[in-house]
Design an enzyme around this catalytic site. Sequence first.
Site, PDB file in Angstrom:
ATOM      1  N   ASP A 172      51.387   7.703  29.174  1.00 27.55           N
ATOM      2  CA  ASP A 172      50.119   8.405  29.409  1.00 27.55           C
ATOM      3  C   ASP A 172      50.116   8.736  30.961  1.00 27.55           C
ATOM      4  O   ASP A 172      50.930   7.899  31.965  1.00 27.55           O
ATOM      5  CB  ASP A 172      49.088   7.394  29.091  1.00 27.55           C
ATOM      6  CG  ASP A 172      47.705   8.076  29.335  1.00 27.55           C
ATOM      7  OD1 ASP A 172      46.772   8.200  28.332  1.00 27.55           O
ATOM      8  OD2 ASP A 172      47.372   8.502  30.502  1.00 27.55           O
TER       9      ASP A 172
ATOM     10  N   ASN B  68      40.352   6.515  20.393  1.00 21.86           N
ATOM     11  CA  ASN B  68      38.942   7.033  20.341  1.00 21.86           C
ATOM     12  C   ASN B  68      38.828   8.260  19.610  1.00 21.86           C
ATOM     13  O   ASN B  68      39.293   9.173  19.405  1.00 21.86           O
ATOM     14  CB  ASN B  68      38.794   7.507  21.966  1.00 21.86           C
ATOM     15  CG  ASN B  68      39.116   6.369  23.056  1.00 21.86           C
ATOM     16  OD1 ASN B  68      38.711   5.330  22.661  1.00 21.86           O
ATOM     17  ND2 ASN B  68      39.834   6.472  24.233  1.00 21.86           N
TER      18      ASN B  68
ATOM     19  N   GLY C  44      34.782   8.510  23.933  1.00 19.88           N
ATOM     20  CA  GLY C  44      35.840   8.594  24.985  1.00 19.88           C
ATOM     21  C   GLY C  44      36.931   9.682  24.618  1.00 19.88           C
ATOM     22  O   GLY C  44      37.867   9.458  25.611  1.00 19.88           O
TER      23      GLY C  44
ATOM     24  N   HIS D 160      45.415  10.617  18.588  1.00 18.85           N
ATOM     25  CA  HIS D 160      46.544   9.851  19.216  1.00 18.85           C
ATOM     26  C   HIS D 160      45.982   8.306  19.160  1.00 18.85           C
ATOM     27  O   HIS D 160      44.789   8.039  19.205  1.00 18.85           O
ATOM     28  CB  HIS D 160      46.567  10.217  20.678  1.00 18.85           C
ATOM     29  CG  HIS D 160      45.309  10.360  21.586  1.00 18.85           C
ATOM     30  ND1 HIS D 160      44.579  11.609  21.163  1.00 18.85           N
ATOM     31  CD2 HIS D 160      44.891   9.707  22.626  1.00 18.85           C
ATOM     32  CE1 HIS D 160      43.680  11.613  22.165  1.00 18.85           C
ATOM     33  NE2 HIS D 160      43.595  10.287  22.580  1.00 18.85           N
TER      34      HIS D 160
ATOM     35  N   HIS E 237      46.467   4.951  21.409  1.00 20.44           N
ATOM     36  CA  HIS E 237      47.038   4.482  22.713  1.00 20.44           C
ATOM     37  C   HIS E 237      47.552   3.047  22.457  1.00 20.44           C
ATOM     38  O   HIS E 237      46.931   2.407  21.704  1.00 20.44           O
ATOM     39  CB  HIS E 237      45.616   3.937  23.667  1.00 20.44           C
ATOM     40  CG  HIS E 237      44.995   5.585  23.933  1.00 20.44           C
ATOM     41  ND1 HIS E 237      44.786   6.069  25.467  1.00 20.44           N
ATOM     42  CD2 HIS E 237      43.894   5.966  23.538  1.00 20.44           C
ATOM     43  CE1 HIS E 237      44.064   6.983  25.416  1.00 20.44           C
ATOM     44  NE2 HIS E 237      43.530   7.193  24.230  1.00 20.44           N
TER      45      HIS E 237
HETATM   46  P1  AMP Z   1      41.517  10.097  25.008  1.00 25.80           P
HETATM   47  O1  AMP Z   1      40.573   9.931  26.038  1.00 25.80           O
HETATM   48  O2  AMP Z   1      41.363   8.825  23.953  1.00 25.80           O
HETATM   49  O3  AMP Z   1      41.328  11.492  24.321  1.00 25.80           O
HETATM   50  O4  AMP Z   1      42.899  10.073  25.546  1.00 25.80           O
HETATM   51  C1  AMP Z   1      43.571  10.971  26.141  1.00 25.80           C
HETATM   52  C2  AMP Z   1      44.670  10.506  27.007  1.00 25.80           C
HETATM   53  O5  AMP Z   1      45.507  11.418  27.294  1.00 25.80           O
HETATM   54  C3  AMP Z   1      44.036  10.088  28.485  1.00 25.80           C
HETATM   55  O6  AMP Z   1      44.487   8.570  28.689  1.00 25.80           O
HETATM   56  C4  AMP Z   1      44.960  10.817  29.468  1.00 25.80           C
HETATM   57  O7  AMP Z   1      45.122  10.120  30.646  1.00 25.80           O
HETATM   58  C5  AMP Z   1      46.128  11.469  28.672  1.00 25.80           C
HETATM   59  N1  AMP Z   1      46.578  12.703  28.948  1.00 25.80           N
HETATM   60  C6  AMP Z   1      46.127  13.734  29.301  1.00 25.80           C
HETATM   61  N2  AMP Z   1      46.913  14.581  29.563  1.00 25.80           N
HETATM   62  C7  AMP Z   1      47.979  14.073  29.464  1.00 25.80           C
HETATM   63  C8  AMP Z   1      49.465  14.678  29.665  1.00 25.80           C
HETATM   64  N3  AMP Z   1      49.597  16.013  29.947  1.00 25.80           N
HETATM   65  N4  AMP Z   1      50.443  13.793  29.401  1.00 25.80           N
HETATM   66  C9  AMP Z   1      50.195  12.480  28.984  1.00 25.80           C
HETATM   67  N5  AMP Z   1      49.222  12.004  28.745  1.00 25.80           N
HETATM   68  C10 AMP Z   1      48.130  12.911  29.190  1.00 25.80           C
END
Ligand code: AMP
Length: 112
Positions: free
Chosen positions: A30, A85, A91, A98, A100
């Site tokens: 992340d 999420n 969130g 995805h 986490h």
């Molecule tokens: P969510 O809020 O559950 O949709 O998680 C999205 C996650 O993607 C967040 O933790 C962001 O920090 C992460 N994120 C966004 N853009 C990127 C990227 N280009 N590479 C890696 N992680 C990312």
Amino acid sequence: MSDTIFGKIARGELPAELVHEDDRALAFRDVNPQAPTHILVIPRQAIAKLSECTPADNELVGHLIQVANQVARQEGLDDYRLVVNNGAGAGQTVFHLHIHVLGGRPLGWPPG
Ligand code: AMP
């Protein structure tokens, strides 16, 4: 395939720090880590969110969880948390499914 950031990563159009890759899934770090280990596991297939999964996706979802376990092991984690999420109110900001993988520090409960 979806045109989200993660769709672009899955297609190799955007860079990511990959820690796992196979025919169905990718795992990468992340960019805004919330714990010493913060990895995202995604399917290559464009599924916007967990609630869109059907019984036909059971094997894929199981595979994503196995990948999550594998990357946690690779990171040397015994204790870790998997988070999905589902929806903006929970969130979710990137609408490509995805998981986490969070670990490397004590994780409080309940989450925010
Ligand atoms: P969510 O809020 O559950 O949709 O998680 C999205 C996650 O993607 C967040 O933790 C962001 O920090 C992460 N994120 C966004 N853009 C990127 C990227 N280009 N590479 C890696 N992680 C990312």
